[in-house]
Design a protein around this motif. Structure first.
Motif, PDB file in Angstrom:
ATOM      1  N   ALA A  22      35.986  88.383  11.886  1.00  0.00           N
ATOM      2  CA  ALA A  22      35.339  87.073  12.043  1.00  0.00           C
ATOM      3  C   ALA A  22      34.165  86.923  11.085  1.00  0.00           C
ATOM      4  O   ALA A  22      33.971  85.860  10.493  1.00  0.00           O
ATOM      5  N   SER A  23      33.387  87.991  10.905  1.00  0.00           N
ATOM      6  CA  SER A  23      32.247  87.878   9.992  1.00  0.00           C
ATOM      7  C   SER A  23      32.705  87.731   8.546  1.00  0.00           C
ATOM      8  O   SER A  23      32.078  87.023   7.759  1.00  0.00           O
ATOM      9  N   LEU A  24      33.833  88.367   8.192  1.00  0.00           N
ATOM     10  CA  LEU A  24      34.361  88.204   6.839  1.00  0.00           C
ATOM     11  C   LEU A  24      34.939  86.815   6.630  1.00  0.00           C
ATOM     12  O   LEU A  24      34.787  86.212   5.569  1.00  0.00           O
ATOM     13  N   MET A  25      35.615  86.292   7.648  1.00  0.00           N
ATOM     14  CA  MET A  25      36.265  84.987   7.508  1.00  0.00           C
ATOM     15  C   MET A  25      35.279  83.826   7.616  1.00  0.00           C
ATOM     16  O   MET A  25      35.394  82.843   6.903  1.00  0.00           O
ATOM     17  N   PHE A  26      34.327  83.918   8.531  1.00  0.00           N
ATOM     18  CA  PHE A  26      33.466  82.781   8.820  1.00  0.00           C
ATOM     19  C   PHE A  26      32.007  82.998   8.465  1.00  0.00           C
ATOM     20  O   PHE A  26      31.216  82.077   8.520  1.00  0.00           O
ATOM     21  N   GLY A  27      31.640  84.186   8.090  1.00  0.00           N
ATOM     22  CA  GLY A  27      30.242  84.498   7.861  1.00  0.00           C
ATOM     23  C   GLY A  27      29.710  84.052   6.517  1.00  0.00           C
ATOM     24  O   GLY A  27      28.529  84.116   6.264  1.00  0.00           O
ATOM     25  N   ASN A  28      30.564  83.601   5.613  1.00  0.00           N
ATOM     26  CA  ASN A  28      30.107  83.252   4.281  1.00  0.00           C
ATOM     27  C   ASN A  28      30.152  81.741   4.043  1.00  0.00           C
ATOM     28  O   ASN A  28      30.311  81.291   2.925  1.00  0.00           O
ATOM     29  N   ASN A  29      30.043  80.958   5.102  1.00  0.00           N
ATOM     30  CA  ASN A  29      30.073  79.508   4.956  1.00  0.00           C
ATOM     31  C   ASN A  29      28.675  78.922   4.995  1.00  0.00           C
ATOM     32  O   ASN A  29      27.772  79.459   5.621  1.00  0.00           O
ATOM     33  N   GLY A  30      28.542  77.827   4.297  1.00  0.00           N
ATOM     34  CA  GLY A  30      27.338  77.016   4.356  1.00  0.00           C
ATOM     35  C   GLY A  30      27.750  75.601   4.719  1.00  0.00           C
ATOM     36  O   GLY A  30      28.930  75.327   4.941  1.00  0.00           O
ATOM     37  N   ASN A  31      26.787  74.705   4.785  1.00  0.00           N
ATOM     38  CA  ASN A  31      27.079  73.318   5.137  1.00  0.00           C
ATOM     39  C   ASN A  31      26.501  72.378   4.099  1.00  0.00           C
ATOM     40  O   ASN A  31      25.420  72.621   3.554  1.00  0.00           O
ATOM     41  N   LEU A  32      27.234  71.291   3.866  1.00  0.00           N
ATOM     42  CA  LEU A  32      26.788  70.242   2.969  1.00  0.00           C
ATOM     43  C   LEU A  32      26.729  68.950   3.759  1.00  0.00           C
ATOM     44  O   LEU A  32      27.735  68.509   4.318  1.00  0.00           O
ATOM     45  N   ALA A  33      25.533  68.363   3.844  1.00  0.00           N
ATOM     46  CA  ALA A  33      25.361  67.043   4.445  1.00  0.00           C
ATOM     47  C   ALA A  33      25.292  66.059   3.285  1.00  0.00           C
ATOM     48  O   ALA A  33      24.372  66.118   2.470  1.00  0.00           O
ATOM     49  N   LEU A  34      26.274  65.191   3.177  1.00  0.00           N
ATOM     50  CA  LEU A  34      26.389  64.274   2.056  1.00  0.00           C
ATOM     51  C   LEU A  34      25.975  62.874   2.493  1.00  0.00           C
ATOM     52  O   LEU A  34      26.531  62.328   3.443  1.00  0.00           O
ATOM     53  N   LYS A  35      24.982  62.300   1.788  1.00  0.00           N
ATOM     54  CA  LYS A  35      24.464  60.976   2.116  1.00  0.00           C
ATOM     55  C   LYS A  35      24.548  60.065   0.898  1.00  0.00           C
ATOM     56  O   LYS A  35      24.563  60.548  -0.231  1.00  0.00           O
ATOM     57  N   THR A  88      29.232  62.372   5.371  1.00  0.00           N
ATOM     58  CA  THR A  88      29.970  63.435   6.046  1.00  0.00           C
ATOM     59  C   THR A  88      29.170  64.732   6.046  1.00  0.00           C
ATOM     60  O   THR A  88      28.263  64.909   5.241  1.00  0.00           O
ATOM     61  N   ASN A  89      29.516  65.613   6.964  1.00  0.00           N
ATOM     62  CA  ASN A  89      29.043  66.999   6.977  1.00  0.00           C
ATOM     63  C   ASN A  89      30.251  67.870   6.697  1.00  0.00           C
ATOM     64  O   ASN A  89      31.294  67.704   7.327  1.00  0.00           O
ATOM     65  N   ILE A  90      30.116  68.790   5.762  1.00  0.00           N
ATOM     66  CA  ILE A  90      31.228  69.642   5.376  1.00  0.00           C
ATOM     67  C   ILE A  90      30.806  71.102   5.507  1.00  0.00           C
ATOM     68  O   ILE A  90      29.760  71.483   5.004  1.00  0.00           O
ATOM     69  N   SER A  91      31.634  71.886   6.180  1.00  0.00           N
ATOM     70  CA  SER A  91      31.444  73.333   6.201  1.00  0.00           C
ATOM     71  C   SER A  91      32.292  73.888   5.063  1.00  0.00           C
ATOM     72  O   SER A  91      33.492  73.623   4.993  1.00  0.00           O
ATOM     73  N   LEU A  92      31.658  74.599   4.150  1.00  0.00           N
ATOM     74  CA  LEU A  92      32.373  75.068   2.976  1.00  0.00           C
ATOM     75  C   LEU A  92      31.918  76.452   2.570  1.00  0.00           C
ATOM     76  O   LEU A  92      30.888  76.937   3.023  1.00  0.00           O
ATOM     77  N   SER A  93      32.696  77.059   1.728  1.00  0.00           N
ATOM     78  CA  SER A  93      32.431  78.404   1.252  1.00  0.00           C
ATOM     79  C   SER A  93      31.102  78.449   0.498  1.00  0.00           C
ATOM     80  O   SER A  93      30.832  77.599  -0.342  1.00  0.00           O
ATOM     81  N   ALA A  94      30.265  79.425   0.828  1.00  0.00           N
ATOM     82  CA  ALA A  94      28.974  79.571   0.151  1.00  0.00           C
ATOM     83  C   ALA A  94      29.214  79.998  -1.293  1.00  0.00           C
ATOM     84  O   ALA A  94      29.840  81.023  -1.545  1.00  0.00           O
ATOM     85  N   ALA A 136      25.011  80.814   2.275  1.00  0.00           N
ATOM     86  CA  ALA A 136      25.612  81.095   3.577  1.00  0.00           C
ATOM     87  C   ALA A 136      24.624  80.775   4.686  1.00  0.00           C
ATOM     88  O   ALA A 136      23.420  81.001   4.552  1.00  0.00           O
ATOM     89  N   HIS A 137      25.138  80.215   5.763  1.00  0.00           N
ATOM     90  CA  HIS A 137      24.375  79.943   6.988  1.00  0.00           C
ATOM     91  C   HIS A 137      23.242  78.935   6.793  1.00  0.00           C
ATOM     92  O   HIS A 137      22.300  78.911   7.583  1.00  0.00           O
ATOM     93  N   LYS A 138      23.290  78.126   5.766  1.00  0.00           N
ATOM     94  CA  LYS A 138      22.259  77.109   5.511  1.00  0.00           C
ATOM     95  C   LYS A 138      22.929  75.754   5.340  1.00  0.00           C
ATOM     96  O   LYS A 138      24.103  75.668   5.003  1.00  0.00           O
ATOM     97  N   THR A 139      22.151  74.690   5.530  1.00  0.00           N
ATOM     98  CA  THR A 139      22.628  73.332   5.279  1.00  0.00           C
ATOM     99  C   THR A 139      21.866  72.777   4.091  1.00  0.00           C
ATOM    100  O   THR A 139      20.638  72.834   4.047  1.00  0.00           O
TER     101      THR A 139
END
Length: 170
Positions: A22-35, A88-94, A136-139
Motif C-alpha cells: 500500500a505504501s508503494l502504490m499509494f504513498g507517492n501521490n500528491g494533489n493538484l487543486a486546479l482553479k 477540480t482536485n486531482i490525486s496524481l503521481s508525485a 508526495a502527500h502535499k496539495t
C-alpha cells in the motif's frame, strides 16, 4: 512450533506485506487543486467556459488524462486570484509536470445588449507550458488566469484560449 503460532506468523507477514504494498502504490501521490479566473471586461457580463478534461505531462509518466466526472461550466469573468473557482482536485503521481492541457467543449459569452452568444473554439484546449512540482502527500494549488481580452475575438465570435497568468501556490 504449533499450527496456531504458524498461523499468527503467516497473518503478521501478510499484514506487513500489505502495508509495504500500500505504501508503494499509494504513498507517492500528491494533489493538484486546479482553479480558473479572469478579470472583468467592459461590455461583457459573463464568459461561460465548459471544461471536460485535464491532461498533465509528467517527466516520469508522459501524458496522463483526467476526465472530469461531468463537464463543468464556469463563468470565469470577474474571478480573481483570491476568489478563483475550483475546477477540480486531482490525486496524481508525485513528480515534476511540465505541460498541461485544459480541454474545453464550449464557450458562451454574454455581451451587454446582445445576450448569450456561442463562440467557436480555435483549439479544443488551453495549453500551458509551465513546470509544476507535485510533492508526495502535499496539495499544490494552481490558478489559471485566462486573459479574456486576448482570448475573445468579438468580430469573428472566436475563442482562442490565452493564459494570462499561471500561479502556483504550495
Amino acid at each position: 512450533m504449533g499450527k496456531k503460532t504458524l498461523a499468527i506468523i503467516a497473518v503478521v507477514i501478510i499484514l506487513i506485506a500489505g502495508v509495504i504494498f500500500a505504501s508503494l502504490m499509494f504513498g507517492n501521490n500528491g494533489n493538484l487543486a486546479l482553479k480558473v479566473a479572469d478579470q472583468p471586461l467592459p461590455g461583457i457580463s459573463a464568459v461561460y467556459i465548459t471544461f471536460t478534461e485535464v491532461a498533465l505531462h509528467g517527466n516520469q509518466t508522459g501524458w496522463v488524462y483526467y476526465n472530469l466526472s461531468s463537464p463543468i461550466t464556469i463563468n470565469i469573468l470577474g474571478l480573481t486570484i483570491s476568489n478563483a473557482s475550483l475546477l477540480t482536485n486531482i490525486s496524481l503521481s508525485a513528480q515534476k509536470y511540465t505541460m498541461m492541457r485544459l480541454y474545453i467543449s464550449s464557450v458562451t459569452v454574454n455581451i451587454v445588449g446582445m445576450g448569450n452568444i456561442s463562440f467557436k473554439l480555435s483549439s479544443p484546449f488551453a495549453f500551458i507550458n509551465h513546470p509544476i512540482n507535485i510533492p508526495a502527500h502535499k496539495t499544490v494549488t494552481v490558478i489559471i488566469d485566462f486573459s479574456i481580452q486576448q482570448s475573445l475575438n468579438l468580430q469573428s465570435r472566436m475563442f482562442t484560449p490565452y493564459i494570462g497568468n499561471f500561479i502556483v501556490q504550495g
